[in-house]
Write a protein that holds these residues in place. Sequence first.
Motif, PDB file in Angstrom:
ATOM      1  N   ALA A   4       0.839  -1.202   0.000  1.00 19.79           N
ATOM      2  CA  ALA A   4       0.000   0.000   0.000  1.00 19.79           C
ATOM      3  C   ALA A   4       0.870   1.247   0.000  1.00 19.79           C
ATOM      4  O   ALA A   4       0.539   2.266  -0.616  1.00 19.79           O
ATOM      5  CB  ALA A   4      -0.927  -0.003   1.202  1.00 19.79           C
ATOM      6  N   ARG A   5       2.011   1.180   0.645  1.00 20.96           N
ATOM      7  CA  ARG A   5       2.939   2.314   0.702  1.00 20.96           C
ATOM      8  C   ARG A   5       3.432   2.683  -0.705  1.00 20.96           C
ATOM      9  O   ARG A   5       3.713   3.851  -0.975  1.00 20.96           O
ATOM     10  CB  ARG A   5       4.118   1.968   1.619  1.00 20.96           C
ATOM     11  N   ASP A   6       3.565   1.698  -1.590  1.00 26.28           N
ATOM     12  CA  ASP A   6       4.009   1.972  -2.963  1.00 26.28           C
ATOM     13  C   ASP A   6       3.038   2.917  -3.671  1.00 26.28           C
ATOM     14  O   ASP A   6       3.450   3.743  -4.474  1.00 26.28           O
ATOM     15  CB  ASP A   6       4.135   0.669  -3.767  1.00 26.28           C
ATOM     16  N   HIS A   7       1.769   2.788  -3.354  1.00 28.28           N
ATOM     17  CA  HIS A   7       0.747   3.655  -3.951  1.00 28.28           C
ATOM     18  C   HIS A   7       0.993   5.107  -3.545  1.00 28.28           C
ATOM     19  O   HIS A   7       0.966   6.013  -4.371  1.00 28.28           O
ATOM     20  CB  HIS A   7      -0.641   3.198  -3.514  1.00 28.28           C
ATOM     21  N   VAL A   8       1.284   5.324  -2.279  1.00 32.03           N
ATOM     22  CA  VAL A   8       1.543   6.669  -1.764  1.00 32.03           C
ATOM     23  C   VAL A   8       2.855   7.216  -2.326  1.00 32.03           C
ATOM     24  O   VAL A   8       2.934   8.366  -2.756  1.00 32.03           O
ATOM     25  CB  VAL A   8       1.580   6.660  -0.210  1.00 32.03           C
ATOM     26  N   ASP A   9       3.896   6.378  -2.327  1.00 32.41           N
ATOM     27  CA  ASP A   9       5.218   6.808  -2.797  1.00 32.41           C
ATOM     28  C   ASP A   9       5.229   7.171  -4.277  1.00 32.41           C
ATOM     29  O   ASP A   9       6.093   7.929  -4.722  1.00 32.41           O
ATOM     30  CB  ASP A   9       6.262   5.714  -2.555  1.00 32.41           C
ATOM     31  N   ASN A  10       4.300   6.625  -5.039  1.00 27.62           N
ATOM     32  CA  ASN A  10       4.288   6.840  -6.493  1.00 27.62           C
ATOM     33  C   ASN A  10       3.049   7.591  -6.958  1.00 27.62           C
ATOM     34  O   ASN A  10       2.632   7.457  -8.114  1.00 27.62           O
ATOM     35  CB  ASN A  10       4.406   5.492  -7.209  1.00 27.62           C
ATOM     36  N   GLU A  11       2.493   8.384  -6.076  1.00 31.08           N
ATOM     37  CA  GLU A  11       1.276   9.136  -6.378  1.00 31.08           C
ATOM     38  C   GLU A  11       1.415   9.986  -7.646  1.00 31.08           C
ATOM     39  O   GLU A  11       0.496  10.061  -8.464  1.00 31.08           O
ATOM     40  CB  GLU A  11       0.936  10.039  -5.184  1.00 31.08           C
ATOM     41  N   GLU A  12       2.570  10.593  -7.818  1.00 36.50           N
ATOM     42  CA  GLU A  12       2.828  11.433  -8.997  1.00 36.50           C
ATOM     43  C   GLU A  12       2.699  10.626 -10.284  1.00 36.50           C
ATOM     44  O   GLU A  12       2.101  11.076 -11.265  1.00 36.50           O
ATOM     45  CB  GLU A  12       4.231  12.029  -8.891  1.00 36.50           C
ATOM     46  N   TRP A  13       3.255   9.431 -10.281  1.00 39.32           N
ATOM     47  CA  TRP A  13       3.221   8.601 -11.487  1.00 39.32           C
ATOM     48  C   TRP A  13       1.844   8.014 -11.731  1.00 39.32           C
ATOM     49  O   TRP A  13       1.429   7.851 -12.877  1.00 39.32           O
ATOM     50  CB  TRP A  13       4.295   7.512 -11.407  1.00 39.32           C
ATOM     51  N   LEU A  14       1.132   7.711 -10.666  1.00 35.98           N
ATOM     52  CA  LEU A  14      -0.228   7.205 -10.822  1.00 35.98           C
ATOM     53  C   LEU A  14      -1.141   8.291 -11.376  1.00 35.98           C
ATOM     54  O   LEU A  14      -2.024   8.009 -12.198  1.00 35.98           O
ATOM     55  CB  LEU A  14      -0.754   6.670  -9.493  1.00 35.98           C
ATOM     56  N   ALA A  15      -0.899   9.536 -10.991  1.00 35.04           N
ATOM     57  CA  ALA A  15      -1.661  10.653 -11.556  1.00 35.04           C
ATOM     58  C   ALA A  15      -1.335  10.812 -13.038  1.00 35.04           C
ATOM     59  O   ALA A  15      -2.222  11.091 -13.856  1.00 35.04           O
ATOM     60  CB  ALA A  15      -1.361  11.939 -10.796  1.00 35.04           C
ATOM     61  N   ALA A  16      -0.068  10.614 -13.402  1.00 35.02           N
ATOM     62  CA  ALA A  16       0.331  10.704 -14.810  1.00 35.02           C
ATOM     63  C   ALA A  16      -0.324   9.591 -15.623  1.00 35.02           C
ATOM     64  O   ALA A  16      -0.757   9.809 -16.762  1.00 35.02           O
ATOM     65  CB  ALA A  16       1.853  10.631 -14.936  1.00 35.02           C
TER      66      ALA A  16
END
Length: 102
Positions: A4-16
């Motif tokens: 779940a932490r990976d989701h938070v750490d990569n929020e910028e890329w998930l938005a992209a």
Amino acid sequence: MYRARDHVDNEEWLAAIDRAGDSLELGSEARSNATDLFLSHVPDADRSKPATAAASIYAGALIAGEERSQTAVAESMGVTRLSVQKRWKTILEDAGFRPPSW
């Protein structure tokens, strides 16, 4: 699998990935696939993340039956088509899928 932490750490890329999904008019299944694939294959180097995100979008769209061209996906993420071409099959195979033979 990812944490779940990976989701938070990569929020910028998930938005992209989400913005690219908008520009490519992808459905929710393709976007969800792309997110899962990206989070399962996040590279350590920041410079590799755009290409991995683009390849994840391409592979996620294939899985969902919403094929888009490598060029269109690459342009939506600001990477080269070659970046997508080099990575998508590995991402797909690592997720347990067989890449198409065309």
